[in-house]
Design a protein around this motif. Structure first.
Motif, PDB file in Angstrom:
ATOM      1  N   ALA A   6       0.682  -1.162  -0.390  1.00 27.37           N
ATOM      2  CA  ALA A   6      -0.191   0.183   0.011  1.00 27.37           C
ATOM      3  C   ALA A   6       0.774   1.345  -0.256  1.00 27.37           C
ATOM      4  O   ALA A   6       0.861   2.452  -0.634  1.00 27.37           O
ATOM      5  N   SER A  41      -2.006   4.940  -6.153  1.00 32.20           N
ATOM      6  CA  SER A  41      -3.616   5.501  -6.174  1.00 32.20           C
ATOM      7  C   SER A  41      -4.468   5.038  -5.253  1.00 32.20           C
ATOM      8  O   SER A  41      -3.591   3.930  -4.398  1.00 32.20           O
ATOM      9  N   VAL A  42      -5.018   5.744  -4.788  1.00 30.54           N
ATOM     10  CA  VAL A  42      -5.962   5.556  -3.911  1.00 30.54           C
ATOM     11  C   VAL A  42      -6.634   4.683  -3.641  1.00 30.54           C
ATOM     12  O   VAL A  42      -6.936   3.666  -2.799  1.00 30.54           O
ATOM     13  N   MET A  43      -6.849   3.774  -4.869  1.00 34.05           N
ATOM     14  CA  MET A  43      -7.804   2.702  -5.286  1.00 34.05           C
ATOM     15  C   MET A  43      -8.203   1.060  -4.978  1.00 34.05           C
ATOM     16  O   MET A  43      -8.214   0.653  -3.939  1.00 34.05           O
ATOM     17  N   ASP A  44      -6.454   1.808  -5.131  1.00 30.26           N
ATOM     18  CA  ASP A  44      -6.186   0.098  -5.141  1.00 30.26           C
ATOM     19  C   ASP A  44      -4.973   0.298  -3.624  1.00 30.26           C
ATOM     20  O   ASP A  44      -5.243  -1.011  -2.747  1.00 30.26           O
ATOM     21  N   ILE A  45      -5.039   1.199  -2.796  1.00 31.07           N
ATOM     22  CA  ILE A  45      -5.111   1.287  -1.480  1.00 31.07           C
ATOM     23  C   ILE A  45      -6.110   0.520  -0.762  1.00 31.07           C
ATOM     24  O   ILE A  45      -5.789  -0.323   0.641  1.00 31.07           O
ATOM     25  N   LEU A  46      -7.126   1.124  -1.076  1.00 30.72           N
ATOM     26  CA  LEU A  46      -8.708   0.677  -0.854  1.00 30.72           C
ATOM     27  C   LEU A  46      -9.144  -0.370  -0.663  1.00 30.72           C
ATOM     28  O   LEU A  46      -8.947  -1.264   0.387  1.00 30.72           O
ATOM     29  N   LYS A  47      -8.412  -1.549  -1.990  1.00 26.10           N
ATOM     30  CA  LYS A  47      -8.848  -2.237  -2.558  1.00 26.10           C
ATOM     31  C   LYS A  47      -8.188  -3.461  -1.241  1.00 26.10           C
ATOM     32  O   LYS A  47      -8.289  -4.310  -0.642  1.00 26.10           O
ATOM     33  N   ILE A  90      -7.047  -2.569   1.609  1.00 23.11           N
ATOM     34  CA  ILE A  90      -6.874  -2.471   3.217  1.00 23.11           C
ATOM     35  C   ILE A  90      -8.544  -3.386   3.198  1.00 23.11           C
ATOM     36  O   ILE A  90      -8.383  -4.304   4.244  1.00 23.11           O
ATOM     37  N   LEU A  91      -9.057  -4.032   2.100  1.00 25.30           N
ATOM     38  CA  LEU A  91      -9.920  -4.585   2.391  1.00 25.30           C
ATOM     39  C   LEU A  91      -9.909  -6.152   2.530  1.00 25.30           C
ATOM     40  O   LEU A  91     -10.668  -6.538   3.405  1.00 25.30           O
TER      41      LEU A  91
END
Lengths: 105, 314
Positions: A57, A62-68, A70-71
């Protein structure tokens, strides 16, 4: 410069995670009893996974990849300790000679 | 004769009834029987000359068995090696192996309307294959039901039912707080993910089998977290049978119609839709849903039958 700092931080995270996984693998190979092996495997499943995903992360922009990512951590932290817990629970309920394994040698 | 057959068809008489009664009688004196058999075996072995005869027979059987196994192994190895010798070399253009693949890759999107070529292949070009697979799943469920279902008629005693309940209570899987909290969080996510995969079979990797497997796994997790009683309220044996029957017959009729109208499903009247949208690919989306429902019912049915011997508590 920031790229190098980011790379360094993520490398430290990933190496820490790899050390955790190595501890889990060595423990799984070295220990003979199922409770000890579940304990060793749980280290890799939670700590190692957390550090490696954190390293990815940090290295990822990119923010979307980090959110994924974390999920991913959320789901695996919810499921993998539960499976370890049930493995140990079955061993606890079904092994009649459980206390023999707890003696200090 | 006719009446008897109709009675058997309706389930009024049980063919296994006499057999189970005999088995019950034997059950009481099983230990005695075991002792008797043991003594009989000893007596036979102690007779003069018996050991030699039985040994010779056994040796002959062993020799025949070994010869047969070696011969069948050699035959299999020879056949496979012979076929390997006739395979085309790697990298050599081979029309038999490349024509079909080329057609799928180049014209698959145009002909089936599915962006996911695999979905177009298994549910359009080779839909009969998938039809057979779904029926195999249904047949497997029926066979497991024949063997494992406990409905009061085929139980030897109340002990079996008691044993299942006692086991469940002992392991306390439906009273465990940990799995209940985790199930509360996980089951909706799993169901949403399964439905997503089921509906997006023609535009992204996934489809009927994987989506149905995820739905079934979600139902299994829900059952092991909250017990069978909650699931029994809506998922009974009747509902499972209706859903499976409706899905399979819909699949058969739809695909039969398509094959009847135009050999490989090209000239049917169902619009292809825009490639990439959810409502695209002609018949692929409904067929995916049908296959997914069958797979989900089969997975949950297996779990329920193996765990307690019934679907929906009857």
């Amino acid at each position: 410069m920031t790229g190098w700092i980011r790379f360094f931080i993520s490398a430290v995270f990933i190496v820490t995670g790899l050390v955790s996984f190595a501890a889990g693998v060595i423990g799984n190979c070295r220990f003979g009893y199922v409770m000890n092996r579940v304990h060793a495997g749980g280290i890799g499943d939670t700590q190692g996974l957390f550090f490696i995903v954190m390293g990815l992360a940090v290295g990822e922009g990119s923010v979307m990849d980090i959110l994924k990512l974390i999920l991913l951590v959320v789901f695996l932290w919810n499921t993998s300790p539960v499976s370890s817990h049930f493995l140990s629970q079955v061993e606890y309920y079904t092994n009649p000679n459980l206390y023999d394994h707890m003696k200090r040698k | 004769m006719n009446e008897k057959f109709r009675k058997w068809l309706d389930g009024d008489i049980d063919v296994m009834e006499n057999i189970t009664e005999t088995a019950l009688e034997h059950d009481a004196s099983r230990e005695e029987l075991k002792q008797l058999r043991k003594r009989l075996r000893e007596n036979i072995w102690n007779l003069p000359g018996t050991g030699r005869i039985i040994g010779a027979e056994r040796r002959t059987a062993q020799i025949i068995y070994r010869v047969i196994s070696v011969v069948s192994c050699i035959l299999l190895i020879g056949t496979l090696l012979y076929i390997v010798g006739h395979l085309p070399l790697y990298g050599v253009e081979n029309p038999r192996a490349t024509e079909v693949t080329k057609r799928y890759i180049e014209d698959g999107l145009k002909e089936t309307g599915a962006v996911n070529i695999v979905a177009g292949m298994i549910l359009d070009y080779r839909a009969f294959d998938t039809l057979g697979e779904s029926h195999v799943l249904f047949t497997a469920l029926v066979c497991v039901m024949i063997l494992l279902r406990k409905d009061g008629k085929n139980m030897k005693s109340a002990y079996e039912d008691y044993f299942t309940v006692a086991q469940d209570t002992y392991f306390m899987t439906n009273k465990d707080t940990i799995i209940q909290k985790i199930g509360f969080f996980l089951v909706p996510c799993i169901f949403i993910y399964g439905i997503y995969i089921l509906l997006n079979g023609q535009v992204s990797p996934g489809g009927g089998f994987s989506g149905g497997a995820i739905l079934g796994a979600g139902m299994i997790i829900f059952t092991s977290a909250y017990g069978f009683d909650k699931v029994d309220k809506y998922f009974t044996l009747k509902l499972s049978g209706y859903v499976t029957f409706a899905a399979l017959s819909f699949y058969s009729f739809a695909k039969g119609y398509v094959f009847f109208m135009g050999a490989n499903g090209l000239e049917n009247h169902i619009p292809k839709g825009t490639p990439g949208a959810i409502l695209s690919g002609g018949m692929i989306l409904p067929l995916d849903i049908a296959v997914g429902l069958v797979v989900a019912c089969t997975m949950y049915g297996f779990y329920s039958l193996f765990r307690r011997g019934s679907i929906g508590g009857n």
